[in-house]
Design an enzyme around this catalytic site. Structure first.
Site, PDB file in Angstrom:
ATOM      1  N   GLU A  83       0.824  -1.217   0.000  1.00  0.00           N
ATOM      2  CA  GLU A  83       0.000   0.000   0.000  1.00  0.00           C
ATOM      3  C   GLU A  83       0.856   1.264   0.000  1.00  0.00           C
ATOM      4  O   GLU A  83       0.351   2.355   0.292  1.00  0.00           O
ATOM      5  CB  GLU A  83      -0.950   0.018   1.212  1.00  0.00           C
ATOM      6  CG  GLU A  83      -1.942  -1.123   1.265  1.00  0.00           C
ATOM      7  CD  GLU A  83      -2.987  -1.114   0.143  1.00  0.00           C
ATOM      8  OE1 GLU A  83      -2.968  -0.169  -0.678  1.00  0.00           O
ATOM      9  OE2 GLU A  83      -3.788  -2.051   0.079  1.00  0.00           O
TER      10      GLU A  83
ATOM     11  N   HIS B  91      -2.963   2.721   8.245  1.00  0.00           N
ATOM     12  CA  HIS B  91      -4.090   1.973   7.680  1.00  0.00           C
ATOM     13  C   HIS B  91      -4.334   0.725   8.509  1.00  0.00           C
ATOM     14  O   HIS B  91      -3.388   0.069   8.949  1.00  0.00           O
ATOM     15  CB  HIS B  91      -3.768   1.572   6.227  1.00  0.00           C
ATOM     16  CG  HIS B  91      -4.714   0.569   5.670  1.00  0.00           C
ATOM     17  ND1 HIS B  91      -6.048   0.815   5.499  1.00  0.00           N
ATOM     18  CD2 HIS B  91      -4.528  -0.717   5.253  1.00  0.00           C
ATOM     19  CE1 HIS B  91      -6.639  -0.253   4.993  1.00  0.00           C
ATOM     20  NE2 HIS B  91      -5.742  -1.206   4.839  1.00  0.00           N
TER      21      HIS B  91
ATOM     22  N   HIS C 291      -7.848  -2.274   9.807  1.00  0.00           N
ATOM     23  CA  HIS C 291      -9.173  -2.843   9.539  1.00  0.00           C
ATOM     24  C   HIS C 291      -9.994  -2.870  10.830  1.00  0.00           C
ATOM     25  O   HIS C 291     -10.249  -3.958  11.365  1.00  0.00           O
ATOM     26  CB  HIS C 291      -9.035  -4.262   8.994  1.00  0.00           C
ATOM     27  CG  HIS C 291      -8.107  -4.407   7.826  1.00  0.00           C
ATOM     28  ND1 HIS C 291      -7.463  -5.589   7.502  1.00  0.00           N
ATOM     29  CD2 HIS C 291      -7.722  -3.513   6.880  1.00  0.00           C
ATOM     30  CE1 HIS C 291      -6.731  -5.420   6.414  1.00  0.00           C
ATOM     31  NE2 HIS C 291      -6.851  -4.158   6.026  1.00  0.00           N
TER      32      HIS C 291
ATOM     33  N   GLU D 230     -17.221  13.368  21.935  1.00  0.00           N
ATOM     34  CA  GLU D 230     -15.860  13.728  21.506  1.00  0.00           C
ATOM     35  C   GLU D 230     -15.690  13.847  19.990  1.00  0.00           C
ATOM     36  O   GLU D 230     -14.784  14.525  19.524  1.00  0.00           O
ATOM     37  CB  GLU D 230     -14.890  12.637  21.981  1.00  0.00           C
ATOM     38  CG  GLU D 230     -14.727  12.550  23.473  1.00  0.00           C
ATOM     39  CD  GLU D 230     -13.741  13.580  23.987  1.00  0.00           C
ATOM     40  OE1 GLU D 230     -12.573  13.499  23.590  1.00  0.00           O
ATOM     41  OE2 GLU D 230     -14.149  14.443  24.767  1.00  0.00           O
TER      42      GLU D 230
ATOM     43  N   HIS E 195     -13.386  -2.587   3.638  1.00  0.00           N
ATOM     44  CA  HIS E 195     -11.955  -2.876   3.799  1.00  0.00           C
ATOM     45  C   HIS E 195     -11.400  -2.336   5.126  1.00  0.00           C
ATOM     46  O   HIS E 195     -10.909  -3.111   5.941  1.00  0.00           O
ATOM     47  CB  HIS E 195     -11.190  -2.306   2.604  1.00  0.00           C
ATOM     48  CG  HIS E 195      -9.729  -2.655   2.618  1.00  0.00           C
ATOM     49  ND1 HIS E 195      -9.041  -3.050   1.507  1.00  0.00           N
ATOM     50  CD2 HIS E 195      -8.818  -2.654   3.634  1.00  0.00           C
ATOM     51  CE1 HIS E 195      -7.777  -3.304   1.826  1.00  0.00           C
ATOM     52  NE2 HIS E 195      -7.629  -3.059   3.113  1.00  0.00           N
TER      53      HIS E 195
END
Ligand SMILES: [Zn+2]
Length: 270
Positions: free
Chosen positions: A116, A139, A141, A169, A210
């Site tokens: 990525e 990144h 999941h 918040e 994803h």
């Protein structure tokens, strides 16, 4: 030269990987992090003139030419980073207009940076244009955000408003909201370009079905953005199927933003 395994930024990144794995956000080889480093802070731990390997990146980025990044490795498991940082992480310097990564440390078993990398570096380039202090792209999941992309409208305004309503918040932590990419094949320059485009207006970009991308000045800030959005998504999934008696309405969200001196994204509050 100091021992690189004692460098505060490396220690913090290793701890972050372990923490993210502990949250269940990085199963198997899921997730990746890139941290921009200054040449001066890196030079205390690493010989900047000793290039171990030259690895093509597969894309150009003039903006990032000459910059240094600590990046998680492709196919590597976050759960293992703490036990062998040198095999699971690498430090690269971009050259040739971003087309080549010079490896200065790490990927010790012959590996390379995350697949990525295009999404990371294109996002770094965009965020640096908005905030010169930006250092991190992350990144992962997260379970509830991922689940939410199956049952919630992917419209960015609607998705953001739901998250803001789930916890006081949220509108303070990410007043610009979250942007959302429809499902795309991952690991490509196309999703990298689309993610970077979305990074122009928000530090959080959800990848439908994803996971999520996050940008920030520090590992704590970047992690905290995901943590807060993920918490909100968890609350949403706990209550989405129940009759709501009340929620945080727009007046409340506006009051929170005013009190904390942040500006909610234009047009997102009625
Ligand atoms: Zn992923």
């Amino acid at each position: 030269m100091n021992d690189i395994l004692t460098a505060p930024w490396l220690v913090e990144l290793v701890r972050t990987c372990t923490n993210m794995y502990g949250h269940g956000w990085d199963e198997r080889n899921g997730g990746n992090i890139s941290l921009r480093l200054d040449a001066a802070e890196l030079a205390e731990y690493c010989d900047l003139s000793a290039v171990l390997r030259r690895i093509p990146t597969g894309f150009r980025s003039e903006t990032l030419d000459g910059m240094y990044f600590l990046v998680t490795g492709t196919g590597k498991y976050f759960k293992n980073v703490q036990y062998d940082p040198a095999a699971n992480l690498g430090i690269i310097r971009l050259t040739d207009g971003g087309e080549t990564a010079e490896l200065l440390w790490g990927y010790s078993d012959g590996g390379k940076f995350t697949s990525e990398l295009p999404a990371h570096l294109m996002s770094h380039a965009v965020r640096l244009g908005i905030d010169p202090e930006n250092r991190v792209i992350m990144h992962c999941h997260p379970n509830h955000l991922l689940a939410m992309t199956y049952v919630h409208d992917l419209d960015e305004r609607a998705f953001t408003r739901t998250l803001w309503q789930m916890e006081t918040e949220c509108v303070f932590v990410f007043p610009e909201g979250v942007n959302v990419l429809p499902w795309m094949v991952c690991g490509t320059n196309e999703i990298g370009e689309a993610t970077a485009e979305k990074m122009k207006t928000a530090r959080l970009v959800v990848w439908a079905q994803h996971g999520i991308y996050s940008a920030g000045r520090s590992l704590d800030e970047t992690f905290g953005l995901i943590e807060t959005a993920e918490k909100a998504a968890e609350v949403y999934l706990k209550i989405a199927h129940l009759p709501w008696k009340q929620t945080l309405n727009d007046d409340a969200l506006r009051a929170i933003a005013e009190h904390f001196g942040v500006k909610a994204r234009d047009g997102y509050l009625d």
